[in-house]
Design a protein around this motif. Structure first.
Motif, mmCIF file in Angstrom:
data_model
loop_
_atom_site.group_PDB
_atom_site.id
_atom_site.type_symbol
_atom_site.label_atom_id
_atom_site.label_comp_id
_atom_site.label_asym_id
_atom_site.label_seq_id
_atom_site.Cartn_x
_atom_site.Cartn_y
_atom_site.Cartn_z
ATOM 1 N N SER A 218 -1.312 -0.926 -11.650
ATOM 2 C CA SER A 218 -1.315 -0.975 -13.107
ATOM 3 C C SER A 218 -1.572 -2.423 -13.536
ATOM 4 N N THR A 219 -1.893 -2.617 -14.778
ATOM 5 C CA THR A 219 -2.184 -3.973 -15.266
ATOM 6 C C THR A 219 -0.915 -4.789 -15.506
ATOM 7 N N GLN A 220 0.228 -4.130 -15.488
ATOM 8 C CA GLN A 220 1.493 -4.844 -15.741
ATOM 9 C C GLN A 220 1.993 -5.457 -14.441
ATOM 10 N N CYS A 249 0.479 -8.712 -8.456
ATOM 11 C CA CYS A 249 -0.593 -7.720 -8.284
ATOM 12 C C CYS A 249 -1.073 -7.664 -6.845
#
Length: 662
Positions: A218-220, A249
Motif C-alpha cells: 500500500s502507499t501508506q 516500503c
C-alpha cells in the motif's frame, strides 16, 4: 568435530552386482531409514505400484574420519593447515568413493530393472528411477501413504535393506520416502505468506511456469525509518513508543550497504568482483535475470547487473508423472530475492544460480553437490530448510558429507536459519531447523532493522514478530500481539556442540534440549536484516488480473532468506578485500571476530511499527487492513540477549571492522 553419521553394519568386502532377490541373511538393514511417523495407525493407503519415483544411493567417503579431520584443520585458525584448501582433484583422489563401488551399485540396481541415472564428478551418489513395485523389491520393503500433519506422504514400513556386500559402502538412500516434502523457501511476502533428469546434468534453460500472482505494498509506508508517523490511530500501549512509525516500503541496496558499513568499501572498488556466489533454490524463474537487471537499473543505477555477471545451471523440472511432483512458480519470488540481495551487498560479484529439479532436499542436495563437486563458487547461499530436525538419518548423512567436502575446498555454505522462530507454533516443540543446524554450515538469522534518513542504524533487534489487528478502534490482541513469525534458532538435538562454539556460546544455551552433561550445536551463527516488516524491496515479474496481465512490479519481502544472501554478498566483498577464500567461516567467526568491533551485538529493543496492507494484495478496492507489528516478541524458547543469543547469534557484521579482521 563430531557429526552425526549413523554407520551401517560392516558385513564384508566389496563384491560385484547382486540380484535384488538375495536372501534376507545376505542383506543388511540401513538404520533409521524408516521415518518415525510411518506407523500402522497413520497408514492411509498402499503406494500405487506403477507410480515412478527417483531416489539416490549415497556412498561413503573412503576415509570419513580423515576427511572430517582435514575439513576441520583447513577451517580452524589455530591449525597449521588453516586455509590450505584442497583442490577438487585432491578431494576426489583422497576421499571420493571408488569407481568400482559405483559400478557395483549401478549393477545391483540395474539387475532389478531400475533405470540407473547420473553419477556426479565426486562419485557421491548413484541416482536411479523406478516404479514403486521395483523399489519395494530392491530394498525389501512395502511402500505406503501415511497421514503426516495433514499431508499424505510416502514411506517404507520398515528400514530399507541392501545386499550385505554393499552395506559397508552405502551411506544412505534418499528419496524413497517423502519426509522432505514439507521443505519450504525461507521468505515472507508482503501479504505475510511463506511460501526431466537429462541424466542429471544441469542445463542453462530455466523452467517455464506462469509467474506468481501479483503483490503490491500500500502507499501508506515509508522510504526510511521515521519518514511517516501514524498520528491518527489509537496508542498501542504496552510500553511501545507513541506514536508509531509506518513500516518501510522496503529498503533498497544503497540503504543496506550504508547501514552495514559497506558503502565506503564498494565506493573504493571492494564490491565482490572476482568472486562467485552460488545461489541454490528449486526450479528457476524464466525472467530472473531480466527482473534483477531491471531492479538494479531502477534502484542502484551505479551498479548494474551485467549479463556477464550472471549465469544459470538449471536441472530440468521433475517429470510431472512422478508421484507428488511440486510446482515451480511458488519459488520464483525466493529466487529473485536471493539474486537481488546478493547483488545489493556485492554488486561486483558474479552470481551463479543453480536450480534444483523440484522442491525436495533430494534435488536441492544434488544442486549443492553440483557446485561442490566442480568447485563452481567459493560461497553458496541456501534459502530453504526443514521445519525442525525430524529428518531421516539418510538425508543428514548425505548432506553432512557434501558440506564437509565444501569445507575441504574452501567453499563457504550459508543457510537461512528459518522463519518460524523456535518452531513451537508449527511442530509443538522447540527446535532449530535442519540444514541450518548442521555444524558444517553457517546459519544466518534475521533482525528487525530501522534505517534512518541518513542511512545509519536507528535500531536493530532480533526478528520475532507479534501482530495485533486494528478493528473498531481496538488492537486485538493487545500489545505485544500474537506471535506470527520470526528468525529460527535454538539448540540442536541432532548435533553435539562443535569445537568452535565452546567458550563462546553460553553453557545454558548449549545445554538446552540435552540430557545429562551433553551439549548441542546452537543456531544461528550470525545475522542480518530479515524482518519483512522492515524488509527489502524486491522486483519481480508477476501475474495481475486483467487488463494488466503479466508484468514487472515491486513489493516488500523478508525472511531469513533475505539474511542469508545479504551475508553471502558481504562475504564476497570480504574475499575480495583479503585476496583469499574464507571457506567455512564458523571457527574464524567465533575465535577471531566475537567480542570485537567486527561484530555488532544485537540486543532487545522495545519497538514496533504500523502496517497498512491491501486486503486483496493488489489495491484498495478490497479494503485496507491495519496492524501493528511488535519487534523481538517475548515468550519464545529463544530470545535476543547481550552477547551470543539463539535469535541473532554473535550479532551482525560491522563494515570495515569486519573486513579488516578477515
Amino acid at each position: 568435530m563430531p557429526t552425526v553419521f549413523l554407520a551401517l553394519a560392516v558385513v564384508g568386502g566389496m563384491a560385484g552386482a547382486l540380484p535384488s532377490s538375495a536372501a534376507a541373511s545376505d542383506r543388511a538393514s540401513i538404520p533409521d531409514s524408516k521415518p518415525s511417523w510411518a506407523t500402522p495407525q497413520a497408514k492411509v493407503a498402499d503406494a500405487a505400484p506403477a507410480s515412478k519415483l527417483t531416489f539416490r544411493v549415497y556412498l561413503k567417503l573412503r576415509d570419513q574420519a580423515g576427511a572430517e579431520a582435514a575439513a576441520r584443520a583447513v577451517s580452524d585458525p589455530s591449525s597449521s593447515a588453516f586455509r590450505h584448501y584442497l583442490t577438487t582433484d585432491q578431494v576426489r583422489a583422497a576421499y571420493a568413493p571408488e569407481r568400482r563401488t559405483v559400478d557395483a551399485v549401478r549393477g545391483w540396481l540395474g539387475s532389478a530393472g531400475i533405470t540407473v541415472g547420473s553419477v556426479p564428478a565426486n562419485n557421491q551418489y548413484v541416482e536411479a528411477t523406478g516404479t514403486v513395485d521395483q523399489v519395494q523389491h530392491v530394498f525389501g520393503v512395502n511402500l505406503a501413504k501415511y497421514d503426516v500433519k495433514g499431508a499424505k506422504l510416502r514411506a517404507a514400513d520398515r528400514n530399507l535393506s541392501v545386499p550385505a556386500t554393499l552395506a559397508p559402502q552405502v551411506l544412505g538412500v534418499v528419496g524413497v520416502d517423502q519426509a522432505l516434502n514439507l521443505l519450504k523457501p525461507s521468505h515472507v511476502t508482503s501479504n505475510d505468506t511463506t511460501t526431466k533428469a537429462n541424466e542429471g546434468k544441469a542445463t542453462t534453460k530455466p523452467t517455464i511456469a506462469p509467474p506468481p500472482d501479483g503483490l503490491r505494498n500500500s502507499t501508506q509506508c515509508s522510504s526510511y525509518w521515521g519518514e511517516k508517523v501514524d498520528t491518527t490511530d489509537p496508542t498501542y500501549g504496552g510500553g511501545f513508543p507513541s506514536p508509531l512509525n509506518y513500516s518501510p516500503c522496503g529498503y533498497q541496496p544503497a540503504q543496506i550497504r550504508s547501514v552495514y558499513g559497506l558503502d565506503q568499501a564498494v565506493n573504493w572498488g571492494f564490491d565482490g568482483r572476482g568472486t562467485t556466489v552460488a545461489i541454490i533454490d528449486a526450479f528457476a524463474s524464466p525472467t530472473i535475470y531480466e527482473d534483477a537487471s531491471q531492479y538494479a537499473a531502477r534502484h542502484d543505477a551505479a551498479h548494474p547487473l551485467r549479463k556477464e555477471q550472471f549465469n544459470q545451471l538449471v536441472f530440468p523440472e521433475t517429470d510431472p508423472t512422478q508421484e507428488d511432483a511440486c510446482g515451480a512458480s511458488g519459488w520464483y519470488g525466493e529466487e529473485t530475492l536471493d539474486v537481488e540481495a546478493v547483488h545489493a551487498t556485492a554488486p561486483g560479484a558474479n552470481i551463479l544460480y543453480v536450480g534444483g529439479s523440484d522442491c525436495q532436499d533430494l534435488s536441492l542436495d544434488k544442486a549443492l553437490n553440483e557446485v561442490v563437486s566442480k568447485n563452481l563458487a567459493q560461497i553458496v547461499s541456501n534459502s530453504y530448510g526443514n521445519q525442525g530436525e525430524d529428518v531421516p538419518a539418510d538425508e543428514v548423512n548425505a548432506f553432512s558429507s557434501i558440506a564437509q567436502q565444501a569445507a575441504l575446498e574452501g567453499i563457504g555454505v550459508y543457510f537461512s536459519s528459518g522463519d518460524n522462530g523456535d518452531e513451537v507454533s508449527t511442530i509443538g516443540t522447540a527446535s532449530p531447523d535442519f540444514s541450518a543446524s548442521s555444524p558444517w554450515v553457517t546459519a544466518v538469522g534475521g533482525t528487525s532493522l530501522g534505517i534512518g534518513k541518513d542511512g545509519k542504524r536507528v535500531f536493530e533487534t532480533g526478528w520475532e514478530t507479534g501482530r495485533s489487528v486494528l478493528s473498531g478502534g481496538v488492537y486485538t490482541p493487545s500489545a505485544p500481539g500474537a506471535y506470527q513469525y520470526g528468525s529460527g534458532g535454538g539448540t540442536s538435538r541432532l548435533f553435539p556442540e562443535p569445537f568452535y562454539q565452546k567458550g563462546v556460546v553460553p553453557d545454558a544455551l548449549a545445554a538446552k534440549n540435552q540430557t545429562g552433561t551433553n551439549r548441542g550445536r546452537v543456531v544461528p551463527d550470525i545475522s542480518m536484516l530479515g524482518d519483512p516488516n522492515t524488509g527489502f524491496l524486491v522486483g519481480e515479474t508477476q501475474t495481475f488480473p486483467a487488463p494488466e496481465g503479466v508484468h514487472y512490479d515491486e513489493y516488500r519481502i523478508g525472511g531469513t532468506s533475505l539474511s542469508s544472501p545479504l551475508f553471502a554478498g558481504m562475504m564476497a566483498v570480504s574475499d575480495q578485500f583479503t585476496h583469499f577464500r574464507h571457506g567455512f567461516i564458523n571457527p574464524w567467526l567465533y575465535k577471531v571476530t566475537s567480542h570485537t568491533p567486527a561484530i555488532t551485538d544485537v540486543q532487545h529493543v522495545s519497538q514496533a511499527d504500523v502496517r497498512v496492507d491491501f486486503v486483496n494484495g493488489l489495491d484498495a478496492t478490497g479494503g485496507l487492513r491495519t496492524t501493528v507489528r511488535s519487534f523481538d516478541y517475548p515468550g519464545l524458547a529463544i530470545s535476543t540477549a547481550r552477547g551470543y543469543d539463539d535469535v541473532t547469534g554473535l550479532g551482525t557484521p560491522n563494515g570495515f571492522w569486519f573486513l579488516a579482521l578477515s
